[in-house]
Design an enzyme around this catalytic site. Structure first.
Site, PDB file in Angstrom:
ATOM      1  N   HIS A   1      17.639  37.631  -0.001  1.00  0.00           N
ATOM      2  CA  HIS A   1      17.564  39.336  -0.483  1.00  0.00           C
ATOM      3  C   HIS A   1      17.042  40.731  -0.275  1.00  0.00           C
ATOM      4  CE1 HIS A   1      19.765  41.398  -3.208  1.00  0.00           C
ATOM      5  NE2 HIS A   1      19.322  41.020  -4.555  1.00  0.00           N
TER       6      HIS A   1
ATOM      7  N   ARG B   1      26.211  50.763   3.780  1.00  0.00           N
ATOM      8  CA  ARG B   1      25.102  50.985   3.932  1.00  0.00           C
ATOM      9  C   ARG B   1      24.238  51.331   5.487  1.00  0.00           C
ATOM     10  NH1 ARG B   1      23.645  46.690  -0.115  1.00  0.00           N
ATOM     11  NH2 ARG B   1      23.957  45.295   1.055  1.00  0.00           N
TER      12      ARG B   1
ATOM     13  N   HIS C   1      25.803  38.321   5.162  1.00  0.00           N
ATOM     14  CA  HIS C   1      26.134  38.532   3.836  1.00  0.00           C
ATOM     15  C   HIS C   1      27.146  37.282   2.976  1.00  0.00           C
ATOM     16  CE1 HIS C   1      26.593  41.233   0.311  1.00  0.00           C
ATOM     17  NE2 HIS C   1      25.535  41.869   0.533  1.00  0.00           N
TER      18      HIS C   1
ATOM     19  N   ASP D   1      19.866  46.077   5.602  1.00  0.00           N
ATOM     20  CA  ASP D   1      18.515  45.838   5.402  1.00  0.00           C
ATOM     21  C   ASP D   1      18.243  46.146   7.726  1.00  0.00           C
ATOM     22  OD1 ASP D   1      17.327  45.189   2.474  1.00  0.00           O
ATOM     23  OD2 ASP D   1      18.464  43.421   2.653  1.00  0.00           O
TER      24      ASP D   1
ATOM     25  N   SER E   1      19.663  39.951  -7.727  1.00  0.00           N
ATOM     26  CA  SER E   1      19.107  41.308  -8.575  1.00  0.00           C
ATOM     27  C   SER E   1      19.445  41.007  -9.721  1.00  0.00           C
ATOM     28  CB  SER E   1      18.347  42.265  -7.432  1.00  0.00           C
ATOM     29  OG  SER E   1      19.700  42.678  -6.799  1.00  0.00           O
TER      30      SER E   1
HETATM   31  N1  HAX Z   1      21.093  34.231  10.982  1.00  0.00           N
HETATM   32  C1  HAX Z   1      21.220  32.824  11.418  1.00  0.00           C
HETATM   33  N2  HAX Z   1      22.342  31.848  10.674  1.00  0.00           N
HETATM   34  C2  HAX Z   1      23.083  32.457   9.506  1.00  0.00           C
HETATM   35  C3  HAX Z   1      22.357  33.850   9.008  1.00  0.00           C
HETATM   36  C4  HAX Z   1      21.829  34.608   9.980  1.00  0.00           C
HETATM   37  N3  HAX Z   1      21.534  35.923   9.641  1.00  0.00           N
HETATM   38  N4  HAX Z   1      23.587  34.233   8.106  1.00  0.00           N
HETATM   39  C5  HAX Z   1      24.258  33.196   7.357  1.00  0.00           C
HETATM   40  N5  HAX Z   1      23.614  31.804   8.671  1.00  0.00           N
HETATM   41  C6  HAX Z   1      23.786  30.380   8.412  1.00  0.00           C
HETATM   42  C7  HAX Z   1      23.131  29.922   7.112  1.00  0.00           C
HETATM   43  O1  HAX Z   1      21.734  29.609   6.979  1.00  0.00           O
HETATM   44  C8  HAX Z   1      23.643  29.102   6.821  1.00  0.00           C
HETATM   45  O2  HAX Z   1      23.516  28.129   7.417  1.00  0.00           O
HETATM   46  P1  HAX Z   1      23.309  26.581   6.660  1.00  0.00           P
HETATM   47  O3  HAX Z   1      25.288  26.359   6.682  1.00  0.00           O
HETATM   48  O4  HAX Z   1      22.544  25.906   7.679  1.00  0.00           O
HETATM   49  O5  HAX Z   1      22.954  26.074   5.582  1.00  0.00           O
HETATM   50  C9  HAX Z   1      25.528  29.519   7.458  1.00  0.00           C
HETATM   51  O6  HAX Z   1      25.060  30.816   8.611  1.00  0.00           O
HETATM   52  C10 HAX Z   1      26.613  29.931   5.933  1.00  0.00           C
HETATM   53  O7  HAX Z   1      25.607  31.079   5.386  1.00  0.00           O
HETATM   54  P2  HAX Z   1      27.266  31.973   5.211  1.00  0.00           P
HETATM   55  O8  HAX Z   1      28.226  31.158   4.329  1.00  0.00           O
HETATM   56  O9  HAX Z   1      27.211  32.917   6.268  1.00  0.00           O
HETATM   57  O10 HAX Z   1      26.057  32.933   4.126  1.00  0.00           O
HETATM   58  P3  HAX Z   1      24.736  32.984   3.037  1.00  0.00           P
HETATM   59  O11 HAX Z   1      26.370  33.282   2.184  1.00  0.00           O
HETATM   60  O12 HAX Z   1      25.207  31.445   2.707  1.00  0.00           O
HETATM   61  O13 HAX Z   1      24.019  33.471   2.676  1.00  0.00           O
HETATM   62  C11 HAX Z   1      22.647  35.665   3.465  1.00  0.00           C
HETATM   63  C12 HAX Z   1      24.411  35.066   3.120  1.00  0.00           C
HETATM   64  C13 HAX Z   1      22.778  37.040   3.372  1.00  0.00           C
HETATM   65  C14 HAX Z   1      21.690  34.944   2.737  1.00  0.00           C
HETATM   66  C15 HAX Z   1      22.836  35.096   4.861  1.00  0.00           C
HETATM   67  O14 HAX Z   1      23.457  35.811   5.719  1.00  0.00           O
HETATM   68  C16 HAX Z   1      20.816  35.332   5.383  1.00  0.00           C
HETATM   69  O15 HAX Z   1      20.506  34.351   5.317  1.00  0.00           O
HETATM   70  N6  HAX Z   1      20.588  36.045   6.701  1.00  0.00           N
HETATM   71  C17 HAX Z   1      19.368  36.986   6.364  1.00  0.00           C
HETATM   72  C18 HAX Z   1      18.961  37.487   6.140  1.00  0.00           C
HETATM   73  C19 HAX Z   1      18.996  38.660   5.533  1.00  0.00           C
HETATM   74  O16 HAX Z   1      19.208  39.289   5.844  1.00  0.00           O
HETATM   75  N7  HAX Z   1      19.080  38.877   3.757  1.00  0.00           N
HETATM   76  C20 HAX Z   1      20.070  39.827   2.644  1.00  0.00           C
HETATM   77  C21 HAX Z   1      20.761  40.426   2.871  1.00  0.00           C
HETATM   78  C22 HAX Z   1      21.448  41.341   2.029  1.00  0.00           C
HETATM   79  C23 HAX Z   1      20.953  41.669   1.188  1.00  0.00           C
HETATM   80  O17 HAX Z   1      21.535  40.810  -0.377  1.00  0.00           O
HETATM   81  N8  HAX Z   1      19.655  42.199   0.759  1.00  0.00           N
HETATM   82  O18 HAX Z   1      19.471  42.680  -0.294  1.00  0.00           O
END
Ligand code: HAX
Length: 437
Positions: A270, A326, A317, A372, A240
């Site tokens: 996000h 937070r 994250h 979140d 964002s």
């Molecule tokens: N559950 C399951 N698998 C997860 C995970 C979770 N909560 N978090 C990461 N992973 C997985 C990823 O999907 C990725 O899998 P692949 O290799 O198969 O693609 C792997 O672990 C490596 O990911 P990462 O390097 O740890 O995390 P990223 O930096 O790529 O992504 C995310 C960060 C926040 C998008 C990720 O942790 C996620 O999808 N979390 C769940 C959704 C979420 O809570 N989003 C909000 C984040 C905070 C925010 O921005 N708020 O607005």
């Protein structure tokens, strides 16, 4: 000129030579290198943006202008009888780097009160949406539609000097920030309360007035203040903030930029994660028939989610490697106000089991909860059970930090953002060449 604007002008005059000197004398100094993994993998960790508004340490979490969140909440002035500080004070802090006095906050709150009134056409645009629309689509459009109000656009076309760009950007930002709670609460009324709108109360601060317009009694005013402040900023690389900066770098005005950033926030990885958490928790409630699950039942639920190929919403994250402060701050609030709430019990049980499961699962780099994981259950507790709405609340908060950033972008003359792309052929050649060395 308002006190805040005068203070900001002084800060800008002091800051400009620092940026100018870095550009003039040190612009070829290397701060980072880019790997193939970063180019393909979403630029994780690549140091290529500048902001002084906030800084995110992977282990400590966010600092606003050098202050941790607990310090921000302790130091900012609070409305009488409130547990949480004025949101307007957080804007002052993010913009100037200074903790405002009571009277400085009162000035900003007054400024915002004067700017709250929404143009009539914004209500009409919101009303024109089908009621099945997602609130974030309506929110983004309602903001976008006010583009015609922009002072910056008018001044730009009239030929304002570059050094003065920040001034109309500041005016536009205050106008928009003051109106966001009105827009948010009207979208809520339209979608979930048959359009029955509660008029703004001119005596209340931003958080208090939002609670009033939502029709929810105390301590929801403090919930609103806490929510808007903790979501305000998370340095510049998140989707964002980065979207806002990117769009504004073309000299788009605040309405175009914030509307765009809202669209980035609306993705499930996000900001939309806060609604996803509630949707997921409701599945658990149904599966348990409203009972508190045993530890093994809750573990099974988490594994079932992972084994079906879904992420655990609210966990993980891209930068953080510890429990999000937070999350911790909201948990403290819940321990005081929601101790016996069923969803809080579920959330706390998840906090005990999910990190170990994610470690065992072996994919997520950060197994800890983010903001979140906790925010939606507080909304649910106070009666805002329409979880599609939650990301709007995030958006109101996030706009505060992004507006502060964009005003400073203009003040320091940050140019059009335009990184360079390469092709896969080129990457393969670079990879081969590096192997030969
Ligand atoms: N559950 C399951 N698998 C997860 C995970 C979770 N909560 N978090 C990461 N992973 C997985 C990823 O999907 C990725 O899998 P692949 O290799 O198969 O693609 C792997 O672990 C490596 O990911 P990462 O390097 O740890 O995390 P990223 O930096 O790529 O992504 C995310 C960060 C926040 C998008 C990720 O942790 C996620 O999808 N979390 C769940 C959704 C979420 O809570 N989003 C909000 C984040 C905070 C925010 O921005 N708020 O607005």
């Amino acid at each position: 000129m308002s006190n805040l604007k005068q203070k900001l002008k002084e800060k800008i005059d002091l800051w400009r030579p620092r940026t100018a000197k870095l550009m003039k004398e040190h612009s070829d100094v290397v701060i980072d290198q880019v790997t193939i993994g970063q180019a393909i993998g979403g630029m994780r960790g690549l140091k290529s943006l500048v902001t002084d508004i906030s800084y995110l340490d992977p282990h400590e979490g966010i600092r606003y202008r050098g202050y941790t969140l607990p310090e921000v909440f302790e130091k900012l002035p609070k409305p009488e009888g409130s547990e949480m500080p004025y949101v307007e004070g957080a804007f002052y802090l993010l913009l100037t780097g200074e903790i405002p006095s009571e009277s400085e906050v009162a000035d900003v709150a007054d400024e915002f009160k004067k700017r709250r009134i929404l143009p009539r056409y914004v209500y009409e645009v919101i009303d024109a949406f089908p009621s099945i629309s997602h609130p974030m689509a309506i929110f983004s459009t309602a903001i976008l539609t006010m583009h015609r109000e922009s002072f910056f656009s008018k001044k730009y076309h009239a030929g304002i000097p570059k050094n003065d760009y920040w001034d109309p950007m500041y005016e536009d930002s205050c106008n928009l920030l003051a109106k966001l709670p009105e827009i948010a609460s009207y979208i809520y009324a339209k979608l979930y309360r048959d359009g029955k709108r509660i008029q703004s109360n001119p005596n209340l601060d931003m958080g208090g007035n939002f609670a009033h317009m939502m029709g929810i009694p105390a301590p929801y005013d403090d919930v609103a203040r806490m929510h808007f402040i903790i979501h305000a900023d998370h340095e510049s690389g998140n989707v964002s903030a980065h979207t806002g900066h990117l769009v504004a770098s073309t000299l788009s005005d605040i309405y175009l930029s914030i509307s765009a950033m809202i669209n980035g926030l609306a993705g499930p990885l996000h900001g939309l994660a806060n609604q996803e958490v509630l949707r997921w928790l409701q599945d658990l409630v149904h599966r348990m028939d409203g009972k508190v699950p045993t530890e093994s039942e809750i573990k099974q639920f988490v594994w079932d989610t992972l084994n079906s190929g879904q992420v655990i919403p609210g966990y993980g994250h891209a930068v953080l490697r510890k429990t999000d402060p937070r999350y911790a701050l909201q948990r403290e609030f819940c321990l005081t106000h929601l101790k016996d709430d069923l969803l809080f019990k579920y959330t706390d049980m998840l906090y005990k089991v999910v990190p170990d499961i994610l470690k065992e699962h072996g994919k997520a780099k950060n197994p800890w909860p983010n903001v979140d994981a906790q925010s939606g259950i507080i909304q649910w507790h106070y009666g805002v059970t329409e979880y599609d709405f939650y990301t709007i609340l995030f958006g109101v908060g996030r706009s505060i930090g992004i507006a502060a950033n964009l005003i400073w972008d203009r003040a320091l003359g940050y140019p059009l953002e335009r990184p360079k792309s390469v092709t896969t052929d080129m990457l393969e050649k670079i990879a081969m060449d590096s192997k030969m060395k």
